[in-house]
Design a protein around this motif. Structure first.
Motif, PDB file in Angstrom:
ATOM      1  N   PRO A   1       0.796  -1.228   0.000  1.00 37.95           N
ATOM      2  CA  PRO A   1       0.000   0.000   0.000  1.00 37.95           C
ATOM      3  C   PRO A   1       0.829   1.278   0.000  1.00 37.95           C
ATOM      4  N   GLU A   2       2.059   1.215   0.494  1.00 38.58           N
ATOM      5  CA  GLU A   2       2.894   2.415   0.553  1.00 38.58           C
ATOM      6  C   GLU A   2       3.677   2.667  -0.739  1.00 38.58           C
ATOM      7  N   THR A   3       3.495   1.811  -1.740  1.00 40.09           N
ATOM      8  CA  THR A   3       4.270   1.905  -2.974  1.00 40.09           C
ATOM      9  C   THR A   3       3.376   2.257  -4.155  1.00 40.09           C
ATOM     10  N   ARG A   4       3.771   3.283  -4.887  1.00 38.50           N
ATOM     11  CA  ARG A   4       3.070   3.698  -6.108  1.00 38.50           C
ATOM     12  C   ARG A   4       3.925   3.240  -7.293  1.00 38.50           C
ATOM     13  N   ILE A   5       3.325   2.466  -8.168  1.00 39.59           N
ATOM     14  CA  ILE A   5       4.044   1.909  -9.314  1.00 39.59           C
ATOM     15  C   ILE A   5       3.580   2.587 -10.592  1.00 39.59           C
ATOM     16  N   ARG A   6       4.531   2.946 -11.423  1.00 43.25           N
ATOM     17  CA  ARG A   6       4.258   3.461 -12.761  1.00 43.25           C
ATOM     18  C   ARG A   6       5.103   2.642 -13.728  1.00 43.25           C
ATOM     19  N   THR A   7       4.498   2.217 -14.823  1.00 50.19           N
ATOM     20  CA  THR A   7       5.194   1.403 -15.811  1.00 50.19           C
ATOM     21  C   THR A   7       5.078   2.081 -17.166  1.00 50.19           C
ATOM     22  N   PHE A   8       6.203   2.234 -17.819  1.00 45.22           N
ATOM     23  CA  PHE A   8       6.238   2.864 -19.139  1.00 45.22           C
ATOM     24  C   PHE A   8       6.763   1.851 -20.147  1.00 45.22           C
ATOM     25  N   LEU A   9       5.959   1.569 -21.161  1.00 52.16           N
ATOM     26  CA  LEU A   9       6.353   0.643 -22.222  1.00 52.16           C
ATOM     27  C   LEU A   9       6.850   1.450 -23.407  1.00 52.16           C
ATOM     28  N   MET A  10       8.051   1.151 -23.864  1.00 49.63           N
ATOM     29  CA  MET A  10       8.577   1.874 -25.027  1.00 49.63           C
ATOM     30  C   MET A  10       9.264   0.899 -25.981  1.00 49.63           C
ATOM     31  N   GLY A  11       9.428   1.331 -27.202  1.00 53.38           N
ATOM     32  CA  GLY A  11      10.086   0.497 -28.201  1.00 53.38           C
ATOM     33  C   GLY A  11       9.330  -0.799 -28.429  1.00 53.38           C
ATOM     34  N   ASP A  12      10.059  -1.890 -28.440  1.00 48.50           N
ATOM     35  CA  ASP A  12       9.471  -3.208 -28.681  1.00 48.50           C
ATOM     36  C   ASP A  12       8.508  -3.645 -27.582  1.00 48.50           C
ATOM     37  N   ALA A  13       8.615  -3.070 -26.407  1.00 46.82           N
ATOM     38  CA  ALA A  13       7.758  -3.466 -25.286  1.00 46.82           C
ATOM     39  C   ALA A  13       6.302  -3.053 -25.487  1.00 46.82           C
ATOM     40  N   VAL A  14       6.046  -2.118 -26.375  1.00 46.88           N
ATOM     41  CA  VAL A  14       4.660  -1.701 -26.629  1.00 46.88           C
ATOM     42  C   VAL A  14       3.831  -2.893 -27.106  1.00 46.88           C
ATOM     43  N   GLY A  15       4.446  -3.797 -27.829  1.00 44.82           N
ATOM     44  CA  GLY A  15       3.755  -4.996 -28.300  1.00 44.82           C
ATOM     45  C   GLY A  15       3.324  -5.920 -27.168  1.00 44.82           C
ATOM     46  N   CYS A  16       3.898  -5.758 -26.000  1.00 41.56           N
ATOM     47  CA  CYS A  16       3.519  -6.582 -24.847  1.00 41.56           C
ATOM     48  C   CYS A  16       2.068  -6.331 -24.442  1.00 41.56           C
ATOM     49  N   ALA A  17       1.558  -5.148 -24.715  1.00 38.09           N
ATOM     50  CA  ALA A  17       0.205  -4.780 -24.305  1.00 38.09           C
ATOM     51  C   ALA A  17      -0.834  -5.084 -25.380  1.00 38.09           C
ATOM     52  N   ARG A  18      -0.410  -5.600 -26.492  1.00 36.30           N
ATOM     53  CA  ARG A  18      -1.343  -5.901 -27.589  1.00 36.30           C
ATOM     54  C   ARG A  18      -2.367  -6.939 -27.141  1.00 36.30           C
ATOM     55  N   GLN A  19      -3.621  -6.674 -27.430  1.00 33.62           N
ATOM     56  CA  GLN A  19      -4.694  -7.587 -27.039  1.00 33.62           C
ATOM     57  C   GLN A  19      -4.737  -8.811 -27.943  1.00 33.62           C
TER      58      GLN A  19
END
Length: 81
Positions: free
Chosen positions: A37-55
């Protein structure tokens, strides 16, 4: 007594999910840290990693599905491309 302070952590993912396990390991770490609960996470996908989020990714049996990992992470934190 251990004092906890709020933390904000940014993960930058740059590798495709099928090229090596770096994307998987990064997302796995982020998913474990987002439970705190004390940790805020932000994740940024760039380059080839954008394909990781493809549905609709078809992953072979026994392989991890980073699309599902990102979807879960997006519900509990911030994910940007």
């Amino acid at each position: 007594m251990i004092e906890t302070t709020d933390q904000s952590i940014l993960f930058i993912v740059n590798d495709a999910s099928n090229s090596n396990e770096r994307s998987y390991n990064t997302l796995r770490l982020a998913l474990n840290l987002v439970k705190r609960p004390e940790t805020r996470i932000r994740t940024f996908l760039m380059g080839d990693a954008v394909g990781c989020a493809r549905q609709g990714q078809k992953t072979p049996v026994g392989y991890y599905n980073v699309e599902r990992m990102i979807a879960f992470l997006a519900r509990r934190s911030e994910v940007a491309t």
